[in-house]
Design an enzyme around this catalytic site. Structure first.
Site, PDB file in Angstrom:
ATOM      1  N   THR B 131       0.836  -1.275  -0.036  1.00  4.62           N
ATOM      2  CA  THR B 131       0.167   0.027   0.107  1.00  4.62           C
ATOM      3  C   THR B 131       0.862   1.356  -0.034  1.00  4.62           C
ATOM      4  O   THR B 131       1.815   1.210   0.712  1.00  4.62           O
ATOM      5  CB  THR B 131      -0.846  -0.003   1.189  1.00  4.62           C
ATOM      6  OG1 THR B 131      -1.585  -1.201   1.430  1.00  4.62           O
ATOM      7  CG2 THR B 131      -1.951   1.144   1.169  1.00  4.62           C
ATOM      8  N   ASP B 248      -4.495 -13.941  -2.508  1.00  6.72           N
ATOM      9  CA  ASP B 248      -5.233 -15.425  -2.553  1.00  6.72           C
ATOM     10  C   ASP B 248      -5.046 -16.049  -1.363  1.00  6.72           C
ATOM     11  O   ASP B 248      -5.912 -16.873  -0.904  1.00  6.72           O
ATOM     12  CB  ASP B 248      -5.009 -16.134  -3.958  1.00  6.72           C
ATOM     13  CG  ASP B 248      -5.573 -15.491  -4.947  1.00  6.72           C
ATOM     14  OD1 ASP B 248      -6.372 -14.490  -4.980  1.00  6.72           O
ATOM     15  OD2 ASP B 248      -5.157 -15.697  -6.256  1.00  6.72           O
ATOM     16  N   ILE B 345     -26.373  -5.727  22.749  1.00  2.00           N
ATOM     17  CA  ILE B 345     -26.896  -6.485  23.748  1.00  2.00           C
ATOM     18  C   ILE B 345     -26.321  -5.827  24.932  1.00  2.00           C
ATOM     19  O   ILE B 345     -27.123  -5.869  26.048  1.00  2.00           O
ATOM     20  CB  ILE B 345     -26.586  -7.811  23.204  1.00  2.00           C
ATOM     21  CG1 ILE B 345     -27.311  -8.266  22.241  1.00  2.00           C
ATOM     22  CG2 ILE B 345     -26.774  -8.952  24.501  1.00  2.00           C
ATOM     23  CD1 ILE B 345     -27.101  -9.745  21.778  1.00  2.00           C
ATOM     24  N   GLU B 372      -6.544  -5.840   3.075  1.00  2.00           N
ATOM     25  CA  GLU B 372      -6.514  -7.003   1.935  1.00  2.00           C
ATOM     26  C   GLU B 372      -7.771  -6.965   1.228  1.00  2.00           C
ATOM     27  O   GLU B 372      -8.007  -7.917   0.457  1.00  2.00           O
ATOM     28  CB  GLU B 372      -6.490  -8.359   2.717  1.00  2.00           C
ATOM     29  CG  GLU B 372      -5.586  -8.649   3.942  1.00  2.00           C
ATOM     30  CD  GLU B 372      -4.154  -8.870   3.313  1.00  2.00           C
ATOM     31  OE1 GLU B 372      -3.146  -8.062   3.946  1.00  2.00           O
ATOM     32  OE2 GLU B 372      -4.130  -9.766   2.392  1.00  2.00           O
ATOM     33  N   GLY B 373      -8.098  -5.625   0.968  1.00  2.36           N
ATOM     34  CA  GLY B 373      -9.003  -5.245  -0.040  1.00  2.36           C
ATOM     35  C   GLY B 373     -10.635  -5.263   0.454  1.00  2.36           C
ATOM     36  O   GLY B 373     -10.990  -5.883   1.424  1.00  2.36           O
TER      37      GLY B 373
END
Lengths: 368, 393
Positions: B131, B248, B345, B372-373
Site C-alpha cells: 500500500t 489469494d 446487547i 487485504e481489499g
C-alpha cells in the site's frame, strides 16, 4: 479430515440428477405449477434411475443413499424446478421415514409398493411436519398423541403436507406423552395415518403463493383414534429424528438449488442485456448483487453439506437437530434473498411470467 | 469425500492455538490495546510456545497425514489466535506476510537465504509493503520505483499502513521497474532492515488493532543487491501475479481472524445474557436477543466454512481467487455485525472486563472490512471471476 470435494461417484449421480432436472423438470415447471401435479412419465424416468427409491434392495429399492449424496441430488432437482423437486422429495420422505423409524414388519408392509418395478412409480408418500402454529423446526411440532387402551388418540393440526391428499402412505410427526412426568410436550414420534378416519379432516391447499407443483394439504385432528400398530418403531428411538432432520437437510438443499437457478438465470440475462451501450453486468451496481448471491449461496450450501455429513456419520440427535435446522434456516433465507435479487437484476422482465424468476421468488417465499 | 470433521493435525492446531490465545493473549489484551505496546515477554513466550511447540507438533501430525494442509492448519490457528486478540496475533514473531511472496516467487536459493533467519530461535519479523498513500487495491498505479544500477536495485518511494513495518527484519516491497508497463512492471523486492535509505516514518494511531504496529516506510535511494529481486520464473506477469497470489493466500487468513473476533464477541454476548443480566431485565427482550444470537452463530459457522474451503483449495493448488474473496468479504461483514450486536446487547450492563473487551473487538472489527481489499474490492474480484469474458471496470 476437512474436504470439500464430492467423490467421483457422487459427481456422477449429481450429473445424472442435473440432466433430469434440465430435460424433465425445467421444461415442465409452468405446466406443473398450473396443474398442481407432475406427469407420470417424469416419475417413470426417475424410477428407472433409482433416484426415487433410496431404500434397501430387499424392498425393491435401489439401495440407501448418503445424505450428502441426496443433498446433491435435491439441489440439482430444485435447480430444474423447486416445486417439482419438493414434489419428488416430499413423496420420498414417506417411505424413507418408514425405513428410518419403522419396525421390520412395518418396513415389509409399507415399502414394497414403492419398490415395485412396474407400479412403484405411481406411489406417492408424504411426511407431515409443519403445523398451523409454526414452521419446519422440531420445537414447533405439537400434534398431540395420547396412549389409550387400544392405541393412540391424536389432536392438533398439520399444514403444508406435500401429497397429503392423494398419498398412498401418510406419515405424521407428533408428540407422544406416555407419562405425566414427560411434561405436556412428550417425545417426538411418527405415525402412519389411514386415509379416512373419524375426526380427521384432510383439506387440499388450493391457492398457494408458490411451490404449487408440490400439491399439499392441511390435516385437522379432532380426537382421532389410531390403532397401536400405527406408531412407527419404538418411542424414543432416534429414527424419527433422523427422518425429520433428513427432510430439513433436503429442504435446505432444495433452497440452494432454487437460489442457484435464479443466480444462473439472472447472470445469463445480465450478460446479454445491453444498457447505455454495455452489458448490464459490467456495471458494479449489478455485478455486486450477483457476486453477493454467489457468495451467500456457497455459504448456505456448505452449511447444508455439514449437516448432511453429520447425518451420514450418525451424530447425536442434538447435533443433528442443531445443524439441520441451521442449514434449513440459512438456506431458505438465502434463497429468498437470491430470488428477489434475481428479479431486481432483470428489471421489468423479471416480473413477467415469460421468465421463471418470479416463480422462483414465490417458491422460495413458500418454503417457510 | 465431503467431510467437515477435523483430522488429528487440524484438531491439534486448533487446541494448541486456543490454549495460547487463552493463556498468552487474553490476559494482555486490554492493556496492550490501551498502551499500543506489547511487552517483550509476549514475543518470547510466543516464540517458545507457539513456534517451538504447538505449531511444530501440528506440522508433524500434518506430515503423518500425508496431505498438504499448511493453509488449512494456518486458518484454523488464526481463528483461535484472533479469538484471543487479533492485534497480538499480527505481532507474533515470524516471517508473517513476507512469507507468501518469498515462497511463491523466490528461487530455492532465495527461500533458503531469506527464511533461514527466522529459524535461529531469536525474535524476527517480516512485513509486506504494498500500500502507498496514493494506491491501495489499484496496485497498477504504484509509484514506488526500482531501477537497476550495476549490481544493485535502487528503490525510491513511499509505503504506508505496513503491519510490523518498523520491527520487520525483511520487508517484501512491491515496486515498478517501468511505469509504462502498468501492473506488468511490478516486481517484489526483499529489503533487509537497516539498509541505508530505508526510513521508518510514523507509527499510525488507529481505531482498533491498536497493539498491532502499523508503520510508514520511506525508500530514499535505498540500494539492495540485484539478488534480492524475487523474479519467479522470469515470466512477464510474475510480479503482479505475486502480489495477487499473495492476496489469494492471505485473504482466507484475514477471514479466519474475522471469524475469531466474531466468535469471541458472540460468546461474550451469550455469556452476558446468561451471567450478567441486570435485575428486572424484560424477558421478551432477552428472548429476542437470543434469537438474534442464534442467527449470528449460524452465520459464524458459514463464514468459517467459506474460510476453510478457500484454504483447502489453496492447499490443493486449485485456483481460489473467487473463493478467497468470498471468505474475506463474508467474514469481514460478519465480524462487524457480530461485534455491533454484542455492543448493543451488553449496552445496559455495568462496566466490566467483558464489556471492555466487547468494545475493543468492535473497534478491531472495522478494519477487517477494509484491509487485504475492501468489501467492494472483494465483490469486484468475485464478479470478475464469475464473468471472465466481460470487462467490469
Amino acid at each position: 479430515m476437512l474436504d470439500f470435494a464430492p467423490t467421483e461417484e457422487q459427481e456422477e449421480i449429481r450429473k445424472l440428477a442435473q440432466s433430469i432436472a434440465l430435460d424433465h423438470l425445467r421444461p415442465h415447471a409452468r405446466k406443473a405449477e398450473i396443474e398442481h401435479d407432475s406427469p407420470n412419465e417424469l416419475w417413470l424416468t426417475l424410477a428407472q434411475t433409482g433416484l426415487t427409491t433410496p431404500f434397501p434392495e430387499e424392498y425393491g429399492g435401489s439401495g440407501p443413499l448418503e445424505a450428502v449424496t441426496y443433498s446433491l441430488i435435491a439441489e440439482e432437482l430444485a435447480y430444474g424446478d423447486p416445486g417439482l423437486a419438493l414434489h419428488i422429495v416430499g413423496s420420498l420422505m414417506g417411505p424413507l421415514t418408514v425405513w428410518l423409524a419403522g419396525s421390520r414388519e412395518q418396513q415389509e408392509r409399507y415399502l414394497p409398493p414403492f419398490g415395485n418395478s412396474t407400479s412403484g412409480y405411481l406411489q406417492r408418500g408424504s411426511l407431515a411436519f409443519a403445523e398451523r402454529t409454526g414452521g419446519y423446526t422440531l420445537a414447533d411440532i405439537h400434534l398431540q398423541a395420547r396412549r389409550t387402551s387400544d392405541g393412540y388418540l391424536l389432536n392438533g393440526t398439520k399444514r403444508d403436507v406435500v401429497h397429503g391428499q392423494r398419498a398412498d402412505l401418510r406419515v405424521v410427526l407428533a408428540r407422544l406423552a406416555e407419562h405425566e412426568s414427560e411434561g405436556p410436550e412428550g417425545k417426538l414420534c411418527a405415525f402412519v395415518l389411514p386415509g379416512t378416519q373419524e375426526g380427521l379432516s384432510i383439506q387440499a391447499e388450493e391457492e398457494k403463493l408458490g411451490l404449487q407443483a408440490a400439491p399439499s394439504a392441511t390435516y385437522l385432528f379432532n380426537q382421532v383414534q389410531l390403532p397401536a400398530e400405527a406408531l412407527l418403531g419404538e418411542t424414543g428411538s432416534s429414527g424419527v429424528v433422523r427422518a425429520a432432520t433428513l427432510y430439513q437437510i433436503l429442504r435446505a438443499a432444495i433452497a440452494c438449488g432454487t437460489a442457484r437457478a435464479a443466480f444462473e438465470y439472472c447472470s445469463a440475462y445480465a450478460r446479454e442485456r445491453i444498457a447505455f451501450g454495455r452489458p448490464i453486468v459490467s456495471y458494479q451496481g449489478i455485478a455486486f448483487i450477483i457476486a453477493e448471491m454467489a457468495m451467500k449461496l456457497d455459504a448456505a450450501r456448505l452449511l447444508t453439506w455439514r449437516a448432511a455429513c453429520s447425518w451420514d456419520r450418525g451424530e447425536a440427535d442434538e447435533t443433528l437437530i442443531h445443524e439441520a435446522e441451521s442449514a434449513q434456516r440459512q438456506a431458505v433465507k438465502m434463497a429468498q434473498a437470491a430470488t428477489t435479487d434475481a428479479i431486481q437484476v432483470m428489471g421489468g422482465a423479471g416480473f413477467m411470467q415469460d421468465h421463471p424468476a418470479e416463480m422462483w421468488m414465490r417458491d422460495a417465499a413458500a418454503m417457510e | 469425500m465431503i467431510d467437515f470433521s477435523l483430522s488429528k493435525a487440524q484438531q491439534a492446531a486448533r487446541d494448541y492455538a486456543h490454549q495460547v490465545a487463552l493463556e498468552e493473549m487474553r490476559p494482555l489484551s486490554l492493556e496492550c490495546d490501551r498502551t499500543e505496546e506489547i511487552p517483550e515477554s509476549f514475543f518470547w513466550n510466543m516464540q517458545r510456545r507457539y513456534w517451538g511447540g504447538a505449531a511444530a507438533q501440528a506440522r508433524a501430525y500434518g506430515q503423518d497425514e500425508g496431505v498438504k494442509q499448511e493453509n488449512l492448519l494456518s486458518v484454523i490457528s488464526q481463528e483461535e489466535m484472533a479469538w484471543g486478540d487479533a492485534a497480538l496475533a499480527t505481532a507474533i514473531p515470524g516471517p508473517g506476510l513476507a512469507a507468501p511472496p518469498i515462497l511463491s516467487q523466490g528461487t530455492p536459493e532465495q527461500q533458503a537465504r531469506f527464511l533461514s533467519i527466522y529459524m535461529d530461535g531469536q525474535l524476527h519479523w517480516g512485513a509486506l509493503a504494498l500500500t502507498e498513500p496514493g494506491i491501495g487495491s489499484d496496485v497498477a498505479g504504484m509509484s514506488t520505483t526500482a531501477v537497476l544500477d550495476g549490481d544493485e536495485w535502487v528503490i525510491n518511494g513511499h509505503k504506508h499502513y505496513i503491519t510490523n513495518g518498523a520491527r520487520a527484519d525483511l520487508i517484501v516491497t512491491f515496486a515498478t521497474i517501468d511505469k509504462r508497463l502498468g501492473r506488468e512492471g511490478i516486481r517484489p523486492f526483499v529489503v533487509p532492515k537497516g539498509t541505508p535509505g530505508l526510513i521508518v516514518g510514523r507509527i499510525e494511531k488507529k481505531m482498533g488493532l491498536r497493539a498491532s504496529q502499523t508503520a510508514e516506510l520511506i525508500f530514499d535511494n535505498c540500494r539492495i543487491p540485484k539478488e534480492n529481486l524475487l523474479a519467479g520464473r522470469g515470466e512477464k506477469k510474475e510480479g503482479f501475479k505475486a502480489a495477487m497470489g499473495t492476496l489469494d493466500a492471505t485473504r482466507p487468513m484475514v477471514g479466519a481472524m474475522a471469524v475469531g473476533i466474531a466468535r469471541a464477541a458472540y460468546e461474550a454476548a451469550c455469556e452476558w445474557l446468561r451471567e450478567e443480566l441486570p435485575a428486572g431485565y424484560p424477558p421478551h427482550k432477552r428472548r429476542a436477543w437470543e434469537e438474534e444470537l442464534k442467527e449470528l452463530g449460524q452465520e459464524i459457522e458459514m463464514a468459517r466454512f467459506l474460510v476453510w474451503r478457500a484454504a483447502w483449495m489453496a492447499d490443493r493448488r486449485i485456483p481460489n481467487s473467487k473463493e478467497a474473496s468470498m471468505s474475506k468479504a463474508y467474514a469481514g461483514a460478519l465480524v462487524m455485525k457480530a461485534t455491533a450486536t454484542a455492543v448493543r446487547i451488553t449496552a445496559p450492563g455495568e462496566e466490566s472486563e467483558r464489556k471492555l473487551l466487547i468494545q475493543k473487538w468492535f473497534r478491531d472489527a472495522k478494519v477487517f472490512d477494509i484491509f487485504e481489499g475492501t468489501a467492494q474490492i472483494q465483490r469486484l474480484v468475485i464478479a470478475r471471476r464469475l464473468f471472465p469474458n466481460i470487462d467490469i471496470p
